[in-house]
Design a protein around this motif. Structure first.
Motif, PDB file in Angstrom:
ATOM      1  N   ASP A 135     -25.690 -37.649 -18.970  1.00 18.70           N
ATOM      2  CA  ASP A 135     -26.214 -36.890 -17.849  1.00 18.70           C
ATOM      3  C   ASP A 135     -25.089 -36.371 -16.959  1.00 18.70           C
ATOM      4  OD1 ASP A 135     -28.970 -37.335 -18.452  1.00 18.70           O
ATOM      5  OD2 ASP A 135     -28.842 -39.342 -17.560  1.00 18.70           O
ATOM      6  N   THR A 136     -25.389 -35.358 -16.199  1.00 19.59           N
ATOM      7  CA  THR A 136     -24.578 -34.989 -15.042  1.00 19.59           C
ATOM      8  C   THR A 136     -25.142 -35.783 -13.868  1.00 19.59           C
ATOM      9  OG1 THR A 136     -24.274 -32.781 -15.948  1.00 19.59           O
ATOM     10  CG2 THR A 136     -23.881 -33.058 -13.575  1.00 19.59           C
ATOM     11  N   VAL A 137     -24.251 -36.467 -13.123  1.00 20.79           N
ATOM     12  CA  VAL A 137     -24.716 -37.420 -12.108  1.00 20.79           C
ATOM     13  C   VAL A 137     -24.077 -37.099 -10.756  1.00 20.79           C
ATOM     14  CG1 VAL A 137     -24.817 -39.857 -11.450  1.00 20.79           C
ATOM     15  CG2 VAL A 137     -24.985 -39.210 -13.865  1.00 20.79           C
ATOM     16  N   ILE A 138     -24.906 -37.006  -9.725  1.00 26.20           N
ATOM     17  CA  ILE A 138     -24.429 -36.776  -8.354  1.00 26.20           C
ATOM     18  C   ILE A 138     -24.872 -37.973  -7.525  1.00 26.20           C
ATOM     19  CG2 ILE A 138     -24.460 -35.191  -6.387  1.00 26.20           C
ATOM     20  CD1 ILE A 138     -23.517 -33.814  -8.954  1.00 26.20           C
ATOM     21  N   GLY A 139     -23.890 -38.717  -6.971  1.00 26.57           N
ATOM     22  CA  GLY A 139     -24.194 -39.957  -6.259  1.00 26.57           C
ATOM     23  C   GLY A 139     -24.816 -39.739  -4.885  1.00 26.57           C
ATOM     24  N   ASN A 140     -25.309 -40.820  -4.322  1.00 24.75           N
ATOM     25  CA  ASN A 140     -25.926 -40.777  -2.993  1.00 24.75           C
ATOM     26  C   ASN A 140     -24.973 -40.172  -1.968  1.00 24.75           C
ATOM     27  OD1 ASN A 140     -28.145 -42.172  -3.978  1.00 24.75           O
ATOM     28  ND2 ASN A 140     -27.389 -44.177  -3.286  1.00 24.75           N
ATOM     29  N   GLY A 141     -25.539 -39.379  -1.077  1.00 29.35           N
ATOM     30  CA  GLY A 141     -24.786 -38.923   0.086  1.00 29.35           C
ATOM     31  C   GLY A 141     -23.769 -37.840  -0.174  1.00 29.35           C
ATOM     32  N   CYS A 142     -23.726 -37.262  -1.379  1.00 32.25           N
ATOM     33  CA  CYS A 142     -22.754 -36.197  -1.634  1.00 32.25           C
ATOM     34  C   CYS A 142     -23.143 -34.922  -0.891  1.00 32.25           C
ATOM     35  CB  CYS A 142     -22.645 -35.905  -3.134  1.00 32.25           C
ATOM     36  SG  CYS A 142     -21.762 -37.179  -4.042  1.00 32.25           S
ATOM     37  N   ILE A 190     -20.432 -27.133 -10.986  1.00 38.24           N
ATOM     38  CA  ILE A 190     -20.277 -28.485 -11.542  1.00 38.24           C
ATOM     39  C   ILE A 190     -20.725 -28.452 -12.993  1.00 38.24           C
ATOM     40  CG2 ILE A 190     -21.107 -30.866 -11.357  1.00 38.24           C
ATOM     41  CD1 ILE A 190     -21.065 -30.586  -8.368  1.00 38.24           C
ATOM     42  N   GLY A 191     -19.780 -28.735 -13.884  1.00 32.07           N
ATOM     43  CA  GLY A 191     -20.025 -28.611 -15.312  1.00 32.07           C
ATOM     44  C   GLY A 191     -20.804 -29.785 -15.893  1.00 32.07           C
ATOM     45  N   HIS A 192     -21.143 -29.671 -17.161  1.00 31.96           N
ATOM     46  CA  HIS A 192     -21.943 -30.708 -17.807  1.00 31.96           C
ATOM     47  C   HIS A 192     -21.199 -32.044 -17.892  1.00 31.96           C
ATOM     48  CE1 HIS A 192     -20.686 -28.865 -21.976  1.00 31.96           C
ATOM     49  NE2 HIS A 192     -19.654 -29.221 -21.277  1.00 31.96           N
ATOM     50  N   ASN A 193     -21.946 -33.113 -17.710  1.00 33.06           N
ATOM     51  CA  ASN A 193     -21.447 -34.492 -17.834  1.00 33.06           C
ATOM     52  C   ASN A 193     -20.559 -34.921 -16.676  1.00 33.06           C
ATOM     53  OD1 ASN A 193     -22.582 -34.043 -20.356  1.00 33.06           O
ATOM     54  ND2 ASN A 193     -20.627 -34.036 -21.435  1.00 33.06           N
ATOM     55  N   VAL A 194     -20.374 -34.062 -15.707  1.00 35.96           N
ATOM     56  CA  VAL A 194     -19.586 -34.466 -14.535  1.00 35.96           C
ATOM     57  C   VAL A 194     -20.329 -35.583 -13.808  1.00 35.96           C
ATOM     58  CG1 VAL A 194     -18.867 -33.694 -12.214  1.00 35.96           C
ATOM     59  CG2 VAL A 194     -18.368 -32.295 -14.247  1.00 35.96           C
ATOM     60  N   GLU A 195     -19.560 -36.521 -13.256  1.00 34.45           N
ATOM     61  CA  GLU A 195     -20.157 -37.565 -12.424  1.00 34.45           C
ATOM     62  C   GLU A 195     -19.468 -37.595 -11.068  1.00 34.45           C
ATOM     63  OE1 GLU A 195     -20.337 -41.382 -14.339  1.00 34.45           O
ATOM     64  OE2 GLU A 195     -21.029 -40.534 -16.239  1.00 34.45           O
ATOM     65  N   LEU A 196     -20.251 -37.598 -10.016  1.00 32.72           N
ATOM     66  CA  LEU A 196     -19.731 -37.767  -8.664  1.00 32.72           C
ATOM     67  C   LEU A 196     -20.230 -39.106  -8.132  1.00 32.72           C
ATOM     68  CD1 LEU A 196     -19.319 -34.679  -8.955  1.00 32.72           C
ATOM     69  CD2 LEU A 196     -20.089 -34.422  -6.610  1.00 32.72           C
ATOM     70  N   GLY A 197     -19.299 -39.873  -7.544  1.00 32.94           N
ATOM     71  CA  GLY A 197     -19.700 -41.122  -6.901  1.00 32.94           C
ATOM     72  C   GLY A 197     -20.446 -40.858  -5.605  1.00 32.94           C
ATOM     73  N   MET A 198     -20.437 -41.855  -4.717  1.00 27.43           N
ATOM     74  CA  MET A 198     -21.137 -41.688  -3.438  1.00 27.43           C
ATOM     75  C   MET A 198     -20.305 -40.882  -2.451  1.00 27.43           C
ATOM     76  SD  MET A 198     -22.761 -45.362  -2.502  1.00 27.43           S
ATOM     77  CE  MET A 198     -21.105 -46.059  -2.327  1.00 27.43           C
ATOM     78  N   GLY A 199     -20.981 -40.117  -1.623  1.00 29.17           N
ATOM     79  CA  GLY A 199     -20.363 -39.526  -0.435  1.00 29.17           C
ATOM     80  C   GLY A 199     -19.257 -38.528  -0.696  1.00 29.17           C
ATOM     81  N   CYS A 200     -19.208 -37.945  -1.879  1.00 27.58           N
ATOM     82  CA  CYS A 200     -18.174 -36.940  -2.134  1.00 27.58           C
ATOM     83  C   CYS A 200     -18.492 -35.658  -1.365  1.00 27.58           C
ATOM     84  CB  CYS A 200     -18.078 -36.627  -3.631  1.00 27.58           C
ATOM     85  SG  CYS A 200     -17.481 -38.018  -4.600  1.00 27.58           S
ATOM     86  N   VAL A 201     -17.419 -34.970  -0.949  1.00 31.65           N
ATOM     87  CA  VAL A 201     -17.549 -33.712  -0.218  1.00 31.65           C
ATOM     88  C   VAL A 201     -16.859 -32.627  -1.042  1.00 31.65           C
ATOM     89  CG1 VAL A 201     -16.924 -32.465   1.884  1.00 31.65           C
ATOM     90  CG2 VAL A 201     -17.677 -34.852   2.021  1.00 31.65           C
ATOM     91  N   ILE A 202     -17.641 -31.686  -1.509  1.00 35.59           N
ATOM     92  CA  ILE A 202     -17.123 -30.647  -2.414  1.00 35.59           C
ATOM     93  C   ILE A 202     -17.302 -29.311  -1.699  1.00 35.59           C
ATOM     94  CG2 ILE A 202     -17.268 -29.707  -4.746  1.00 35.59           C
ATOM     95  CD1 ILE A 202     -16.844 -32.750  -4.697  1.00 35.59           C
ATOM     96  N   VAL A 203     -16.187 -28.746  -1.262  1.00 33.88           N
ATOM     97  CA  VAL A 203     -16.228 -27.557  -0.408  1.00 33.88           C
ATOM     98  C   VAL A 203     -16.446 -26.294  -1.261  1.00 33.88           C
ATOM     99  CG1 VAL A 203     -14.964 -26.272   1.372  1.00 33.88           C
ATOM    100  CG2 VAL A 203     -14.813 -28.756   1.299  1.00 33.88           C
ATOM    101  N   SER A 204     -16.816 -25.256  -0.591  1.00 36.17           N
ATOM    102  CA  SER A 204     -17.249 -24.006  -1.230  1.00 36.17           C
ATOM    103  C   SER A 204     -16.299 -23.508  -2.321  1.00 36.17           C
ATOM    104  CB  SER A 204     -17.363 -22.932  -0.148  1.00 36.17           C
ATOM    105  OG  SER A 204     -17.834 -21.747  -0.700  1.00 36.17           O
ATOM    106  N   GLN A 205     -16.906 -23.024  -3.397  1.00 36.19           N
ATOM    107  CA  GLN A 205     -16.201 -22.333  -4.483  1.00 36.19           C
ATOM    108  C   GLN A 205     -15.307 -23.250  -5.309  1.00 36.19           C
ATOM    109  OE1 GLN A 205     -14.588 -19.061  -2.120  1.00 36.19           O
ATOM    110  NE2 GLN A 205     -16.200 -17.718  -2.878  1.00 36.19           N
TER     111      GLN A 205
END
Lengths: 339, 339, 339
Positions: B234-241, B249-264
């Motif tokens: 799966d592609t997974v986006i953690g709580n609070g991102c 965000i491409g396939h199979n990417v995983e983000l932990g909790m609280g990540c901040v991903i700015v524009s573009q």
């Protein structure tokens, strides 16, 4: 193991069927009628599952896998777990693609036209065309056999779309001719006006954009990607191109066959790419350039000059990739000296 | 002072109420029952208004402000105008966020299902769910209590969305499981096929994408951002991102909790981020990497290698941020010498 | 020659009419009543067609063209083919823009309100407003005379749009005031919440975004571009700005008049641009900066500091453009030495 809420599996398929389908050679496979239920990644596959090993970065996952069968290059066969059935092939990923498509065939139109779609009476729809709720189809559109127009997609007047295509939810297409077997992802924007105006302190005068977007067969256009129509000439996308999410393609751009344009790349107006060009993520190509067949551009590169066939470039401004690497090394040396 | 055509204000709230709500300490506040009508920036606030001072770049605006009250760090209290009520706190911006949310609470579903929405009869809708005009809800969807699906959004078959979410106008979601309290902005694309194919001169063979997008609680996905579903995993986006506009965000990417991903920003397939990672605007991360907890990536950086926990990198290709600054200085010296 | 499935031509127009319309001077034009049927690029135009020659890169196309007439700068007049009628002007592209607009006038509302549109009864629609199928218009919206709202566009409660505008298919607008003669392209997202939250290990607290987007007259916003509304102040786009596809404009950003923002540029929150600023493709501007009138930023630049009026910068981090070119040269010399 794919979530049955989202995926509907065919099969199982036997070793013989899988070999016939993919051209791979069964190894360690005494019973050609043994069947596998599904496909899955090496890490989670069990003995009923067919997997693949392609990127050698994942060799440990291969060596430790419980998959029942696996596509693999011949040179890695001896690293396989003892009871794994192998399908050897020079291109395990392509073989897996074929097998996985047998288990999970691509969607084709179910012939249902939603009564909540809005279809101009002059539109011509082929056999098996599927139009979902709130899709809007303009006057004189032509949509080929088996094509799916998903919910809330908007197809402008006169647009021609071939057979076996899917236009994703919320995509919009105008002023375009699109071939067969194309996948247009959700939110893609195809055929709107290019960024054309005569700049000046008295205001920027808009220039009518009088061309079209002409897309060949077997093309993918990613989610929220944008392809502007030509200003006078057409914007042209050749057969077999793969365009990823959030890519921008300016007016009059031409792509040859089989180009791969990775996410967030921008190609400025009137630039022409040959066949099988690869532009890696976030690269930018300035306008009015020629990029030769088979050229490759590294991620985040900024291309300001023509690129010859087969060349690979990197950096911003882009230079031959070996020079780019040397520049990177030189820069890192420069600061080591200063310490 | 927010435009009443767009915003509906609660309150007023007293000094005591504001202190209770935010945990900030009232200073220069003889009358705990004094009430403030609204929140606004320092530059335009008058004596009836509550404001905040967080970015010291705006110290002059603080010193010259006519705001009736202000959240401020204790060390700036003595710079305040004479009659200003202060609420001291170590995190004025967070205190302001809480207070402003009291004046302008977030929207929740009003329980109205538009008769112009298109909802499959097998979909399960919780209490208070709001579905706006021309939204399309597929078969077997589950939508939790109080969630809003705005106009023209498309929710594909089987998608699960928790309670208290808002899916913005024109967004599309398929093959996804989404938690509670998530905000999906207009035009976001979640769950479509990843960019997966076996390349080759005989054509690029599409690989079925058999995973999902799994999103935790309290996640925001920005306008026109794209999150592809997994290829097998799966592609997974953690709580609070927090994911900003136009992020890929491409396939199979995983983000932990609280990540901040700015524009573009673009994150290529199979890369895994730890918790509280920050990627600044237009950064690009190549595929199959591991980015440690708390790592920070500067704007426009190109990350080609794993990043350890707590590291900060910059440049393209990215290097430790101190080296990046030194490279920048070294380059500028290089041309000064040549003059 | 524009495809009649997509374009509806007016004319023909005489030499006299074209001269009057554009202010260009006819040369080699004995018969002022001679009429031209259409406009087209030099390469494909025949003797019935009016073309233009502006970019000297295409001098060969001009010299070899069969176009009946051409807008051209006086200094190239003697390079023209023998029988070509010339219209000399200092700005051939602007003259062409005016002429082409006479042949292919811009769309204006046809006064038809689709019975498949969903329009709140409190919305006020001007004369000639056109609302296409599945467009959704919220409460208390005001839409000026002759404006077109295309299919599946969503206009939120209270939004004001002036006269002569077009909102493209699938675009969404909320919390915004928009002037006259604006073109909002398909999939543009205007007025959603900015990326505002108080970061912290206990979670990122969302900050209510209480401003608006205020757009002047004669502004274009490209396909899938995103403009967030202000956090407290407004986000402001001045008259005559041109914003290309996939551009990101953060909360509280202000653009003066006539700015040109090329595709995939990102402007972070609270940055202010003067008049006639040009940001080339994929440039990124960090937050809270001031960019002076007439400043220019090269493609892919990363701007971290204020830019004075009239300055041109390049590189990441951006420096004065001459320094940027010198850095590029210095880098390339550095690796030549090492060979």
């Amino acid at each position: 193991m794919a979530d049955p809420r989202f995926f509907h599996r065919k099969g199982p398929f036997s070793i013989k069927e899988i070999a016939d389908l993919t051209g791979a050679t069964p190894v360690n496979a005494p019973d050609a009628e043994r069947r596998f239920d599904d496909v899955a990644p090496l890490q989670i596959a069990d003995s009923t599952i067919l997997s693949f090993f392609d990127n050698r970065k994942y060799i440990d996952a291969f060596v430790g896998s419980h998959a029942g069968a696996c596509f693999v290059r011949p040179e890695f066969a001896d690293r396989a777990p003892q009871n794994m059935v192998l399908f050897t092939t020079d291109d395990p990923y392509r073989a897996y693609a074929k097998a996985a498509t047998a288990y999970y065939p691509f969607e084709t139109g179910n012939g249902v036209i939603s009564d909540r779609a809005v279809i101009d009476p002059t539109a011509k729809l082929g056999t098996g065309v599927q139009i979902d709720a709130c899709a809007v189809i303009g006057a004189n559109c032509e949509i080929g056999d088996g094509t799916i127009i998903a919910s809330n997609a908007v197809i402008g007047d006169g647009v021609v779309i071939g057979s076996g295509c899917k236009v994703g939810a919320g995509a919009t297409i105008s002023h375009s001719l699109i071939g067969n077997l194309c996948l247009i992802y959700p939110g893609a924007r195809i055929g709107q006006d290019g960024f054309g105006f005569a700049m000046g302190p008295q205001g920027h005068a808009k220039v009518p954009q009088l061309g079209r977007v002409v897309i060949g067969n077997d093309v993918e256009v990613g989610a929220n990607a944008t392809i502007d129509r030509g200003a006078g000439p057409d914007t042209v996308i050749g057969n077999g191109c793969r365009i990823d999410n959030l890519v921008q393609i300016g007016h009059n751009v031409e792509l040859g066959m089989g180009c791969v344009i990775v996410s967030q790349v921008g190609i400025s107006g009137s630039t022409k790419l040959g066949n099988f060009v690869v532009l890696a993520g976030q690269a930018g190509i300035t306008g009015h350039l020629e990029i030769g067949d088979g050229a490759k551009v590294a991620a985040q590169s900024g291309v300001m000059k023509n690129i010859g066939p087969g060349e690979t470039v990197g950096g911003s401004p882009a230079v031959p990739v070996m020079d780019y690497h040397k520049q990177t090394v030189a820069l890192s040396r420069l600061i080591r000296k200063k310490k």
